[in-house]
Design a protein around this motif. Sequence first.
Motif, mmCIF file in Angstrom:
data_model
loop_
_atom_site.group_PDB
_atom_site.id
_atom_site.type_symbol
_atom_site.label_atom_id
_atom_site.label_comp_id
_atom_site.label_asym_id
_atom_site.label_seq_id
_atom_site.Cartn_x
_atom_site.Cartn_y
_atom_site.Cartn_z
ATOM 1 N N VAL A 170 0.860 -1.186 0.000
ATOM 2 C CA VAL A 170 0.000 0.000 0.000
ATOM 3 C C VAL A 170 0.899 1.240 0.000
ATOM 4 C CG1 VAL A 170 -1.767 1.312 1.221
ATOM 5 C CG2 VAL A 170 -1.799 -1.197 1.292
ATOM 6 N N SER A 171 0.632 2.170 -0.923
ATOM 7 C CA SER A 171 1.353 3.448 -0.909
ATOM 8 C C SER A 171 0.344 4.585 -0.881
ATOM 9 C CB SER A 171 2.269 3.582 -2.127
ATOM 10 O OG SER A 171 1.584 4.116 -3.232
ATOM 11 N N VAL A 172 0.855 5.797 -0.633
ATOM 12 C CA VAL A 172 -0.029 6.946 -0.527
ATOM 13 C C VAL A 172 -0.366 7.526 -1.899
ATOM 14 C CG1 VAL A 172 1.860 8.592 -0.211
ATOM 15 C CG2 VAL A 172 -0.395 9.134 0.708
ATOM 16 N N GLY A 173 0.486 7.283 -2.913
ATOM 17 C CA GLY A 173 0.216 7.827 -4.244
ATOM 18 C C GLY A 173 0.481 9.310 -4.361
ATOM 19 N N ASP A 174 1.374 9.807 -3.534
ATOM 20 C CA ASP A 174 1.755 11.211 -3.581
ATOM 21 C C ASP A 174 3.273 11.289 -3.478
ATOM 22 O OD1 ASP A 174 1.557 14.033 -3.592
ATOM 23 O OD2 ASP A 174 -0.286 13.950 -2.401
ATOM 24 N N ASN A 175 3.813 12.486 -3.648
ATOM 25 C CA ASN A 175 5.247 12.657 -3.782
ATOM 26 C C ASN A 175 5.965 12.552 -2.446
ATOM 27 O OD1 ASN A 175 7.797 13.312 -4.774
ATOM 28 N ND2 ASN A 175 7.445 15.514 -4.518
ATOM 29 N N VAL A 176 6.394 11.351 -2.087
ATOM 30 C CA VAL A 176 7.189 11.141 -0.881
ATOM 31 C C VAL A 176 8.644 11.408 -1.238
ATOM 32 C CG1 VAL A 176 7.940 9.466 0.846
ATOM 33 C CG2 VAL A 176 5.553 9.479 0.065
ATOM 34 N N SER A 177 9.142 12.566 -0.825
ATOM 35 C CA SER A 177 10.496 12.961 -1.212
ATOM 36 C C SER A 177 10.942 14.137 -0.354
ATOM 37 C CB SER A 177 10.544 13.337 -2.704
ATOM 38 O OG SER A 177 10.456 14.725 -2.902
ATOM 39 N N PRO A 178 12.251 14.440 -0.369
ATOM 40 C CA PRO A 178 12.715 15.614 0.384
ATOM 41 C C PRO A 178 12.207 16.923 -0.185
ATOM 42 C CG PRO A 178 14.493 14.669 -0.928
ATOM 43 C CD PRO A 178 13.352 13.695 -0.968
ATOM 44 N N PHE A 179 11.679 16.919 -1.411
ATOM 45 C CA PHE A 179 11.143 18.130 -2.027
ATOM 46 C C PHE A 179 9.639 18.280 -1.797
ATOM 47 C CE2 PHE A 179 15.121 17.647 -4.307
ATOM 48 C CZ PHE A 179 15.545 18.950 -4.489
ATOM 49 N N SER A 180 9.064 17.447 -0.955
ATOM 50 C CA SER A 180 7.619 17.448 -0.778
ATOM 51 C C SER A 180 7.203 18.266 0.440
ATOM 52 C CB SER A 180 7.119 16.011 -0.606
ATOM 53 O OG SER A 180 7.582 15.495 0.630
ATOM 54 N N HIS A 181 5.883 18.358 0.627
ATOM 55 C CA HIS A 181 5.354 18.883 1.881
ATOM 56 C C HIS A 181 5.946 18.093 3.043
ATOM 57 C CE1 HIS A 181 2.208 21.503 0.218
ATOM 58 N NE2 HIS A 181 1.868 20.526 -0.601
ATOM 59 N N ASN A 182 5.985 18.735 4.213
ATOM 60 C CA ASN A 182 6.542 18.051 5.376
ATOM 61 C C ASN A 182 5.772 16.781 5.706
ATOM 62 O OD1 ASN A 182 8.710 18.290 7.283
ATOM 63 N ND2 ASN A 182 7.159 18.551 8.875
ATOM 64 N N PHE A 183 4.458 16.785 5.503
ATOM 65 C CA PHE A 183 3.662 15.602 5.836
ATOM 66 C C PHE A 183 3.901 14.452 4.859
ATOM 67 C CE2 PHE A 183 0.852 18.592 3.556
ATOM 68 C CZ PHE A 183 0.455 17.824 2.461
ATOM 69 N N LEU A 184 4.676 14.710 3.793
ATOM 70 C CA LEU A 184 5.016 13.641 2.855
ATOM 71 C C LEU A 184 6.503 13.295 2.863
ATOM 72 C CD1 LEU A 184 2.745 14.676 -0.152
ATOM 73 C CD2 LEU A 184 2.576 12.549 1.164
ATOM 74 N N LYS A 185 7.252 13.849 3.809
ATOM 75 C CA LYS A 185 8.646 13.452 3.933
ATOM 76 C C LYS A 185 8.710 11.964 4.313
ATOM 77 C CE LYS A 185 11.018 17.524 3.704
ATOM 78 N NZ LYS A 185 9.968 18.495 3.497
ATOM 79 N N PRO A 186 9.679 11.234 3.790
ATOM 80 C CA PRO A 186 9.721 9.795 4.086
ATOM 81 C C PRO A 186 9.861 9.490 5.570
ATOM 82 C CG PRO A 186 11.757 10.527 3.022
ATOM 83 C CD PRO A 186 10.770 11.649 2.898
ATOM 84 N N GLU A 187 10.577 10.356 6.314
ATOM 85 C CA GLU A 187 10.722 10.132 7.753
ATOM 86 C C GLU A 187 9.361 10.131 8.450
ATOM 87 O OE1 GLU A 187 14.348 12.486 6.315
ATOM 88 O OE2 GLU A 187 12.177 12.564 6.012
ATOM 89 N N ASN A 188 8.405 10.886 7.886
ATOM 90 C CA ASN A 188 7.125 11.079 8.552
ATOM 91 C C ASN A 188 6.052 10.092 8.121
ATOM 92 O OD1 ASN A 188 8.125 13.243 10.030
ATOM 93 N ND2 ASN A 188 7.625 14.716 8.436
ATOM 94 N N VAL A 189 6.229 9.427 6.988
ATOM 95 C CA VAL A 189 5.235 8.442 6.549
ATOM 96 C C VAL A 189 5.744 7.012 6.701
ATOM 97 C CG1 VAL A 189 4.135 10.045 4.952
ATOM 98 C CG2 VAL A 189 5.934 8.521 4.114
ATOM 99 N N LYS A 190 6.976 6.861 7.128
ATOM 100 C CA LYS A 190 7.494 5.517 7.363
ATOM 101 C C LYS A 190 6.626 4.808 8.395
ATOM 102 C CE LYS A 190 11.671 3.048 8.828
ATOM 103 N NZ LYS A 190 13.053 3.190 9.347
ATOM 104 N N GLY A 191 6.211 3.586 8.091
ATOM 105 C CA GLY A 191 5.329 2.832 8.972
ATOM 106 C C GLY A 191 3.872 2.926 8.603
#
Length: 593
Positions: A170-191
């Motif tokens: 399952v993925s979120v389907g949005d831009n998980v990257s360091p250039f994204s919104h803070n709520f999509l940073k990989p550190e914050n969506v891990k898990g």
Amino acid sequence: MKRLILGFNYWPRISNIKMWSKFEIEEIRRDFELMSQLGINTIRAFILDEDCADQQGNLKQDCKGKIERFLEEAEKHSIKVLLTLIVGHMSGKNWNIPWDSDNTIYDKIEQTKRFIEDVVNSFKRSNAIMGWVLTNEISLVKVPENDNVFFKWLKELYSYIKGIDDQHVVSVGDNVSPFSHNFLKPENVKGIVDYASPHIYLYDQDPIRHSFQYFMILEYDRSSGLPVILEEFGFPTSLYSEESHAKFIGLILRGALVYGADGALIWCFSDFPRESDEPYLWEPHELTFGVIRQDGSEKIAARVVKDFSSKIKNIELSSYKVHKRDSAILVPSWFYKDFQFVSEQNRRWDFAKVLNQAFTFARLSNIQVTFARENENLSNYKLLIIPSITRLLTSTWRKLLEVVENGSTIYFSTYTLTHLSATHLWEELFGVIPNNYAGSKGVRIPERIRLNNDIIDIGQSNLYTYSFKEKDAKVIGVDKDNNGVIFMAKRGKGNSILSTIPLELISSNNEIMNSRYVSLYNYLARVANIEQSFPPQDFGVEIQYLEGKEDSLIAVLNHTWEDKEYRLNVKVKEDIDLCQGVVKAKSGCLMRV
């Protein structure tokens, strides 16, 4: 056999986003047959909710039947499907979500669950399903009120899908990257996602820095502990030449492979001929992202994809792994966490560019580099790079001192923000003492410096930096007046290097990189005794690789628009791309060594 996930984001060539309302299985079959000929194995497909759901969030029966036939056809052609559940945004238009008429999204969790349950229960047993993509860039429909609103929404829906189907990703389907919104940073969506899903459409006048951004994002996401699928990347050929479009795709695919991504999905399969359909009516560039033209003929990029897929089809990826990085770029906590009165948080996008610049300099210096966070064990790295940062956590500096004393090298480049101090350990860690006048902004960054015997032109800058006097540090860089601007101190078994010139920040804002800046990173590699698996290459060429038990899978990646010769110090067992010592402009050469 583990293979690279390789494919497209998919809407049918003729019916496009109208796929479900103008469903033509024969058209889909023809598209799948062509995909099979190109050698792809995966597509990301989309349920347009306004065509497939009612106002209560139920899956319409006629659409259910269409999805079933769609998946059956995919299975016949050995194509796996990442099925996207919520399409509120697509290609420049926010589409109606029937159970959420005002598109407020995050307060409609129960209705959304109803639709998700219908879809996942209906198709989780399909052999074509690879996984579930929750949305398509939902942040373009509505930015959440705050990060916690998004995390609550994502966590609840992720858990709900997993409760129904724990066999698929399952993925979120949005831009998980360091250039994204803070709520999509990989550190914050891990898990709460199973893989990072960068959607990358970046632009840079410097061709070398530009394509490095793609690999920097893959490395950054992977370093967070998440698997990575490059879920979207591409460019429209109404704006860029077909030849350059093809070269770019070939380069990124090869880089994604050797940087350890699980896969890459091009945006998108085909151009669309229906010019009057929304959103193409006002977004003409969206008509031409495909590798297949409007008339069904192949662009140059299609041949590039076919060539790549044929060359990697027999590579057993489970035999290879990403080798251990001996260097890391330190990511400050404020980049993905919120703290009170930390003004840098308002410039996270700019700092992502700085991180990319540091990554680019390191790779051009043949440094195998990844990213590390402040809460990690930093003693694993021979070299830690802290680029153009005005602050870390106060406790981190003591941690860095211990790392240096135990034998690592740290490099810190900094600049001032009025009275704020980056650290309280200037003397203890770097062997310098502040020499700033009380109340001043600091000193202007000089236009030119000398590093050992290298002259580096900085140019004019509006930035201010610290003034220091050396205590027991050695001056290795000076300005025109012979004032120290770069210092090195021996601490225990290691070295700490302080630059008062934020080269990474300055370079990230320059239209074209200054190649002389790389000399500092070459110096860092020598001081830190970085192992060089392959010899240095011409500027703009890098070598990246995956380790195997019997051999390594390497790619020579040319980030420039000029043909380049490359040099290896190892025996080539298989020249997969048949490059024979020359890597073409903006392309890559795969080989086993």
